[in-house]
Scaffold this motif. Structure first.
Motif, short mmCIF file in Angstrom:
data_model
loop_
_atom_site.label_atom_id
_atom_site.label_comp_id
_atom_site.label_asym_id
_atom_site.label_seq_id
_atom_site.Cartn_x
_atom_site.Cartn_y
_atom_site.Cartn_z
N LYS A 78 45.29 57.58 -48.54
CA LYS A 78 44.82 58.80 -49.18
C LYS A 78 43.42 58.60 -49.73
O LYS A 78 43.08 57.51 -50.18
CB LYS A 78 45.74 59.21 -50.34
CG LYS A 78 47.21 59.36 -49.99
CD LYS A 78 48.03 59.61 -51.25
CE LYS A 78 49.52 59.64 -50.91
NZ LYS A 78 50.35 59.87 -52.12
N PHE A 84 42.29 64.65 -50.10
CA PHE A 84 42.53 65.64 -51.14
C PHE A 84 41.20 66.05 -51.75
O PHE A 84 40.53 65.24 -52.40
CB PHE A 84 43.46 65.08 -52.22
CG PHE A 84 44.80 64.68 -51.71
CD1 PHE A 84 45.88 65.55 -51.75
CD2 PHE A 84 45.00 63.41 -51.15
CE1 PHE A 84 47.12 65.17 -51.26
CE2 PHE A 84 46.23 63.03 -50.65
CZ PHE A 84 47.30 63.92 -50.71
N GLN A 103 39.50 67.99 -54.54
CA GLN A 103 39.82 68.56 -55.84
C GLN A 103 38.72 69.53 -56.27
O GLN A 103 37.53 69.23 -56.12
CB GLN A 103 39.96 67.45 -56.88
CG GLN A 103 41.03 66.43 -56.52
CD GLN A 103 40.94 65.19 -57.39
OE1 GLN A 103 41.64 65.08 -58.40
NE2 GLN A 103 40.08 64.26 -57.02
N ILE A 142 43.19 70.82 -53.88
CA ILE A 142 43.91 70.83 -55.16
C ILE A 142 43.11 71.64 -56.17
O ILE A 142 41.95 71.32 -56.46
CB ILE A 142 44.13 69.40 -55.69
CG1 ILE A 142 44.92 68.56 -54.70
CG2 ILE A 142 44.85 69.44 -57.05
CD1 ILE A 142 45.11 67.11 -55.14
N ILE A 177 47.74 66.01 -60.61
CA ILE A 177 47.64 65.28 -59.34
C ILE A 177 48.65 64.16 -59.19
O ILE A 177 48.70 63.54 -58.12
CB ILE A 177 46.21 64.72 -59.13
CG1 ILE A 177 45.92 63.59 -60.12
CG2 ILE A 177 45.18 65.82 -59.21
CD1 ILE A 177 44.62 62.83 -59.80
N LYS A 194 51.76 63.93 -58.57
CA LYS A 194 52.66 64.02 -57.41
C LYS A 194 51.92 63.74 -56.11
O LYS A 194 52.47 63.17 -55.17
CB LYS A 194 53.31 65.40 -57.35
CG LYS A 194 52.34 66.57 -57.50
CD LYS A 194 53.07 67.89 -57.64
CE LYS A 194 52.14 69.03 -58.04
NZ LYS A 194 51.71 68.92 -59.46
N TYR A 195 50.64 64.14 -56.05
CA TYR A 195 49.86 63.89 -54.84
C TYR A 195 49.56 62.40 -54.67
O TYR A 195 49.46 61.90 -53.55
CB TYR A 195 48.55 64.66 -54.89
CG TYR A 195 48.71 66.16 -54.95
CD1 TYR A 195 48.97 66.90 -53.81
CD2 TYR A 195 48.60 66.84 -56.16
CE1 TYR A 195 49.12 68.28 -53.86
CE2 TYR A 195 48.75 68.21 -56.23
CZ TYR A 195 49.00 68.93 -55.08
OH TYR A 195 49.15 70.29 -55.15
N ASN A 254 52.55 60.21 -47.88
CA ASN A 254 51.97 61.25 -47.04
C ASN A 254 53.05 62.00 -46.25
O ASN A 254 52.96 63.21 -46.05
CB ASN A 254 50.96 60.65 -46.08
CG ASN A 254 49.66 60.30 -46.77
OD1 ASN A 254 49.50 60.52 -47.96
ND2 ASN A 254 48.72 59.75 -46.01
N LEU A 293 54.58 64.41 -48.61
CA LEU A 293 53.64 65.47 -49.01
C LEU A 293 53.44 66.51 -47.92
O LEU A 293 53.19 67.68 -48.22
CB LEU A 293 52.29 64.86 -49.39
CG LEU A 293 52.18 64.29 -50.79
CD1 LEU A 293 50.89 63.51 -50.94
CD2 LEU A 293 52.24 65.41 -51.84
N LEU A 295 54.59 73.02 -53.79
CA LEU A 295 53.33 72.76 -54.48
C LEU A 295 52.40 73.96 -54.42
O LEU A 295 51.35 73.94 -55.08
CB LEU A 295 52.64 71.54 -53.86
CG LEU A 295 53.37 70.20 -53.98
CD1 LEU A 295 52.63 69.14 -53.17
CD2 LEU A 295 53.45 69.77 -55.44
#
Length: 213
Positions: free
Chosen positions: A74, A112, A114, A150, A185, A187-188, A193, A196, A205
């Motif tokens: 990630k 991700f 943000q 996110i 964040i 949980k991410y 992966n 998710l 989510l």
């Protein structure tokens, strides 16, 4: 015996090249001083924090190759506030190149993006421009494979500006701000992966699934 020696040699070479902590990393954080601040409040276990003071998307691009070579599981990105002087279109173009390079060099990495946080009591920085930039980031991420957007902004904003109780200077966060960020964040960061990207997880989510390659 030769095969065993070869495997040991490969591992040792990786440790020398990346450093012991980075050779096996699953998650990398990229960003500016807000991201760098995780190191002072106790970041996430097992995360390599590449946040740097006064960082920009241009600087991230210049230093991106070693991150891509790690093949991380990630990558989390938060950047933009340090370059609001630049047109949003230019910032988004650099973001697109960051996402393209990660996707090309490490296609299994989940990225991700943000949203940029709002600011408060900072007449030199525009919350309206931040909102526009975030809309562009969300649209960009929806186009790119293996990218999830996110929304941090809505959790930190009060009447369109950063909650004054969460910041020390209108931009940088107090410990309470990092606690809120973590709650959004966590949980991410902690879910795999595979978990998710399950449709039921993404639906829970409130996140759109990343586009297919």
């Amino acid at each position: 015996m030769v095969a065993a020696w070869f495997r040991i040699s490969v591992v040792f070479t990786a440790l020398l090249f990346f450093g012991a902590s980075e050779a096996w990393t699953k998650t990398v954080f990229l960003g500016g001083s807000q991201t760098a601040g995780w190191d002072y409040v106790g970041g996430f276990e097992g995360v390599i924090n590449k946040g740097m003071v006064s960082n920009t998307t241009a600087r991230i691009l210049k230093s991106l190759s070693p991150v891509v070579r790690m093949r991380p599981e990630k990558v989390f990105i938060l950047e933009g506030v340090n370059e609001l002087w630049s047109p949003n279109a230019s910032i988004l173009a650099r973001y697109r190149e960051i996402l393209r390079r990660i996707g090309q060099g490490s296609p299994k990495t989940l990225i991700f993006v943000q949203s940029v946080l709002p600011v408060v009591n900072r007449p030199d920085l525009s919350n309206d421009k931040i909102v526009e930039l975030n809309a562009g980031l969300k649209a960009l991420c929806a186009e790119m494979p293996h990218c999830l957007y996110i929304d941090l902004h809505s959790h930190f904003a009060v009447n369109g500006a950063l909650n004054a109780g969460l910041t020390s200077d209108g931009v940088h966060l107090r410990s309470e701000g990092y606690a809120l960020w973590r709650s959004v964040i966590d949980k991410y960061v902690t879910l795999s992966n595979e978990e998710l990207t399950r449709p039921e997880t993404l639906a829970g989510l409130g996140v759109a699934p990343p586009p297919a390659n």
